[in-house]
Design a protein around this motif. Structure first.
Motif, PDB file in Angstrom:
ATOM      1  N   PHE A   3       0.814  -1.227   0.000  1.00 25.82           N
ATOM      2  CA  PHE A   3       0.000   0.000   0.000  1.00 25.82           C
ATOM      3  C   PHE A   3       0.846   1.274   0.000  1.00 25.82           C
ATOM      4  O   PHE A   3       0.537   2.240  -0.684  1.00 25.82           O
ATOM      5  CB  PHE A   3      -0.955   0.004   1.203  1.00 25.82           C
ATOM      6  CG  PHE A   3      -1.766  -1.256   1.322  1.00 25.82           C
ATOM      7  CD1 PHE A   3      -2.631  -1.651   0.304  1.00 25.82           C
ATOM      8  CD2 PHE A   3      -1.644  -2.081   2.436  1.00 25.82           C
ATOM      9  CE1 PHE A   3      -3.358  -2.829   0.380  1.00 25.82           C
ATOM     10  CE2 PHE A   3      -2.374  -3.272   2.529  1.00 25.82           C
ATOM     11  CZ  PHE A   3      -3.228  -3.639   1.506  1.00 25.82           C
ATOM     12  N   GLN A   4       1.918   1.281   0.781  1.00 24.30           N
ATOM     13  CA  GLN A   4       2.674   2.524   1.020  1.00 24.30           C
ATOM     14  C   GLN A   4       3.254   3.125  -0.260  1.00 24.30           C
ATOM     15  O   GLN A   4       3.254   4.342  -0.434  1.00 24.30           O
ATOM     16  CB  GLN A   4       3.812   2.267   2.011  1.00 24.30           C
ATOM     17  CG  GLN A   4       3.315   1.837   3.380  1.00 24.30           C
ATOM     18  CD  GLN A   4       4.421   1.282   4.255  1.00 24.30           C
ATOM     19  OE1 GLN A   4       5.592   1.608   4.071  1.00 24.30           O
ATOM     20  NE2 GLN A   4       4.070   0.455   5.218  1.00 24.30           N
ATOM     21  N   GLN A  36       2.164   2.402  -3.283  1.00 22.34           N
ATOM     22  CA  GLN A  36       1.161   2.386  -4.352  1.00 22.34           C
ATOM     23  C   GLN A  36       0.640   3.791  -4.616  1.00 22.34           C
ATOM     24  O   GLN A  36       0.671   4.658  -3.741  1.00 22.34           O
ATOM     25  CB  GLN A  36       0.005   1.461  -3.961  1.00 22.34           C
ATOM     26  CG  GLN A  36       0.412   0.009  -3.790  1.00 22.34           C
ATOM     27  CD  GLN A  36       0.799  -0.644  -5.108  1.00 22.34           C
ATOM     28  OE1 GLN A  36       0.083  -0.526  -6.087  1.00 22.34           O
ATOM     29  NE2 GLN A  36       1.941  -1.311  -5.133  1.00 22.34           N
ATOM     30  N   ASP A  37       0.135   3.971  -5.808  1.00 22.91           N
ATOM     31  CA  ASP A  37      -0.370   5.272  -6.214  1.00 22.91           C
ATOM     32  C   ASP A  37      -1.594   5.705  -5.392  1.00 22.91           C
ATOM     33  O   ASP A  37      -2.537   4.945  -5.236  1.00 22.91           O
ATOM     34  CB  ASP A  37      -0.753   5.207  -7.697  1.00 22.91           C
ATOM     35  CG  ASP A  37      -1.310   6.541  -8.176  1.00 22.91           C
ATOM     36  OD1 ASP A  37      -0.547   7.531  -8.146  1.00 22.91           O
ATOM     37  OD2 ASP A  37      -2.495   6.595  -8.550  1.00 22.91           O
ATOM     38  N   ALA A  38      -1.539   6.915  -4.874  1.00 21.66           N
ATOM     39  CA  ALA A  38      -2.685   7.498  -4.173  1.00 21.66           C
ATOM     40  C   ALA A  38      -2.922   8.883  -4.780  1.00 21.66           C
ATOM     41  O   ALA A  38      -2.225   9.845  -4.430  1.00 21.66           O
ATOM     42  CB  ALA A  38      -2.409   7.601  -2.676  1.00 21.66           C
ATOM     43  N   LEU A  68       1.369   6.576  -1.713  1.00 22.50           N
ATOM     44  CA  LEU A  68       0.621   6.778  -0.460  1.00 22.50           C
ATOM     45  C   LEU A  68       1.514   7.327   0.649  1.00 22.50           C
ATOM     46  O   LEU A  68       1.092   8.208   1.402  1.00 22.50           O
ATOM     47  CB  LEU A  68      -0.032   5.450  -0.031  1.00 22.50           C
ATOM     48  CG  LEU A  68      -0.787   5.478   1.300  1.00 22.50           C
ATOM     49  CD1 LEU A  68      -1.949   6.470   1.282  1.00 22.50           C
ATOM     50  CD2 LEU A  68      -1.296   4.078   1.676  1.00 22.50           C
ATOM     51  N   TYR A 110      -1.557  -0.917   7.245  1.00 23.63           N
ATOM     52  CA  TYR A 110      -0.606  -0.044   6.542  1.00 23.63           C
ATOM     53  C   TYR A 110       0.693  -0.743   6.153  1.00 23.63           C
ATOM     54  O   TYR A 110       1.271  -0.465   5.105  1.00 23.63           O
ATOM     55  CB  TYR A 110      -0.312   1.192   7.405  1.00 23.63           C
ATOM     56  CG  TYR A 110       0.449   2.287   6.681  1.00 23.63           C
ATOM     57  CD1 TYR A 110      -0.156   3.048   5.686  1.00 23.63           C
ATOM     58  CD2 TYR A 110       1.779   2.564   6.993  1.00 23.63           C
ATOM     59  CE1 TYR A 110       0.530   4.047   5.015  1.00 23.63           C
ATOM     60  CE2 TYR A 110       2.479   3.567   6.329  1.00 23.63           C
ATOM     61  CZ  TYR A 110       1.849   4.311   5.348  1.00 23.63           C
ATOM     62  OH  TYR A 110       2.542   5.312   4.683  1.00 23.63           O
ATOM     63  N   ASP A 143      -8.491   8.196  -3.142  1.00 24.73           N
ATOM     64  CA  ASP A 143      -8.227   7.410  -4.346  1.00 24.73           C
ATOM     65  C   ASP A 143      -6.869   6.705  -4.281  1.00 24.73           C
ATOM     66  O   ASP A 143      -5.851   7.305  -3.972  1.00 24.73           O
ATOM     67  CB  ASP A 143      -8.250   8.336  -5.562  1.00 24.73           C
ATOM     68  CG  ASP A 143      -7.959   7.576  -6.847  1.00 24.73           C
ATOM     69  OD1 ASP A 143      -8.762   6.693  -7.182  1.00 24.73           O
ATOM     70  OD2 ASP A 143      -6.907   7.833  -7.475  1.00 24.73           O
ATOM     71  N   ALA A 144      -6.884   5.417  -4.570  1.00 23.97           N
ATOM     72  CA  ALA A 144      -5.644   4.635  -4.666  1.00 23.97           C
ATOM     73  C   ALA A 144      -5.697   3.876  -5.978  1.00 23.97           C
ATOM     74  O   ALA A 144      -6.340   2.827  -6.061  1.00 23.97           O
ATOM     75  CB  ALA A 144      -5.524   3.680  -3.477  1.00 23.97           C
ATOM     76  N   ALA A 145      -5.039   4.426  -6.976  1.00 25.05           N
ATOM     77  CA  ALA A 145      -5.012   3.814  -8.316  1.00 25.05           C
ATOM     78  C   ALA A 145      -6.415   3.473  -8.816  1.00 25.05           C
ATOM     79  O   ALA A 145      -6.697   2.346  -9.223  1.00 25.05           O
ATOM     80  CB  ALA A 145      -4.110   2.578  -8.319  1.00 25.05           C
ATOM     81  N   LYS A 183      -8.971  -1.167  -1.913  1.00 25.76           N
ATOM     82  CA  LYS A 183      -7.712  -1.796  -2.300  1.00 25.76           C
ATOM     83  C   LYS A 183      -7.193  -2.688  -1.175  1.00 25.76           C
ATOM     84  O   LYS A 183      -6.690  -3.787  -1.413  1.00 25.76           O
ATOM     85  CB  LYS A 183      -6.685  -0.707  -2.631  1.00 25.76           C
ATOM     86  CG  LYS A 183      -5.437  -1.272  -3.272  1.00 25.76           C
ATOM     87  CD  LYS A 183      -4.433  -0.189  -3.616  1.00 25.76           C
ATOM     88  CE  LYS A 183      -3.170  -0.818  -4.132  1.00 25.76           C
ATOM     89  NZ  LYS A 183      -3.385  -1.580  -5.380  1.00 25.76           N
TER      90      LYS A 183
END
Lengths: 271, 271
Positions: free
Chosen positions: A156-157, A159-161, A166, B125, B160-162, B169
């Motif tokens: 998650f960290q 990944q695209d946010a 993030l 997280y 929003d995450a991708a 997600k």
């Protein structure tokens, strides 16, 4: 402790080493197991052997909770010992807590007031009201998980946010929170190339850096990307130092390992 | 406890209520404060007054850690009491833990094996290796924070995450983890409209739902969007039940409040 005092200590000791007190009964010297509180005795010996070579000690609460009541007693004795005998040391409760506001306040009080740690690590997933209670104590610090040193950091960290990773969003957002001057950040050494990006967002914040040594990160890489004018780094090492030997000489050998790191740090600080 | 046993208990008791044992010494009846362990005595009275109306009890560890060693003793006595006297009850350590793999293993062992809770809440997280250790215990459960009931949930979880919200997600990714059948999820009642979306991703998982009552969520809304064939919901209420009265009648009044919720639940289960 203020960050100014921490920086002074770093220059005095020529070290920005943090030693993780992650005590595992299966790894400590067997002669300690006969004592009433082996965990505390181990910590005391490690602290006495290394306190002039490091600026911070960081017990991870999991290793204490794993032993229930007895473990909490060892944790309490360890922080009391540190505060009584080495008040210059920056203390970190590596607890990774976080809950809704009124509940986070109880965690904050427990670690920063009752146990009287200088700082506590905090998870960001629940947002502003889960972190701000940890920022309400003068000269105390919340160390927010930004980019951790484990494999799962990529889940998650990174990944695209909404157009950026993030962890960057977490850092940027946290700067808008009340008393954000009391924030520090966890940034794993296994991701040295990210430090340059992070320094663009938080040039002056302290970063707590796990992942040097046993987890494979390089001290020089981290420093070249992550160091700022006030040093701004606390490099954590746990296993490589505290388990350097499981014999009678464990404390001496821990000192020898800590000394190696401190000497590398002294060289870096001079250049 | 298996989810099948939990579902059986729900149908037997006509209730899917979880009572949060978030004991605050400033809110409990003053006559208890003279006893040796007021927190445990309070819990025991609440448990005895309500155990036939609810299917789960959930102590939040912050309220116990706030009292140091004495608090951990109260937590230990509470879970031992529950396991000894009401083994049919599903127990939740609301601890919101999470760390790198080997450290998470210690938390998992502490809560699921040593304290012998049926489940523990976990923060996402740090990703896969921080959660999987909690999934390694047969008939035990990790309850992953997905969408929490606090304001701060909008800081990152709903962002929003991708191309989709981060909480989605998190849920989707968690389904790929080892032993993901042992996962449940925290989804706040204050966001009832999100339940339909979540049910598309995890139709059969149990959701632990805080935020009914004191935090303002509606039981009917949550059930209409979130219930599945096996009920699939544990609705938590803490303050509204355990602090219904601060007088000598606190346990009776807690029962009366729990009964109200249970009766609403029985109606919902019949329709």
């Amino acid at each position: 402790m203020t960050t100014t005092q921490l920086v002074q200590q770093i220059h005095q000791k020529q070290s920005f080493l943090c030693i993780g007190l992650d005590v595992d009964l299966t790894k400590i010297p067997s002669h300690l197991l006969q004592l009433e509180d082996p965990i505390f005795e181990f910590n005391k010996a490690i602290i006495e052997a290394t306190h002039d070579l490091c600026v911070a000690f960081k017990p991870n609460t999991a290793f204490y909770e794993a032993h229930g009541l007895k473990g909490w007693q060892s944790l309490q004795k360890t922080i009391e010992y540190l505060n009584a005998n080495h008040p210059e040391i920056f203390t970190i409760a590596d607890a990774k807590r976080g809950d809704i506001g009124n509940t986070s306040s109880m965690y904050a009080k427990a670690f920063l007031e009752d146990l009287n740690f200088d700082s506590v690590t905090v998870a960001p997933y629940m947002g502003k009201d889960s972190v701000e209670p940890f920022l309400a104590f003068e000269n105390k610090h919340a160390i927010l998980l930004a980019l951790t040193s484990n494999e799962g950091a990529f889940d998650f960290q990174t990944q695209d946010a909404a157009g950026e990773a993030l962890y960057k969003k977490v850092i940027k957002t946290s700067k808008t929170w009340k008393n954000s001057q009391n924030l520090m950040y966890v940034v794993g050494a296994t991701k040295a190339e990210y430090f340059a990006e992070i320094r663009k967002i938080i040039p002056s914040s302290f970063l707590l850096v796990p992942g040097i040594g046993a987890q494979g990160g390089s001290l020089y890489d981290v420093c070249s990307y992550g160091m700022n004018e006030d040093v701004g780094l606390l490099i954590n090492s746990s296993r490589a130092i505290i388990y350097a030997s499981s014999g009678m000489d464990f404390a001496e050998r821990a000192r020898a390992e800590a000394l190696k790191v401190q000497q590398e740090m002294a060289v870096i600080l001079k250049t």
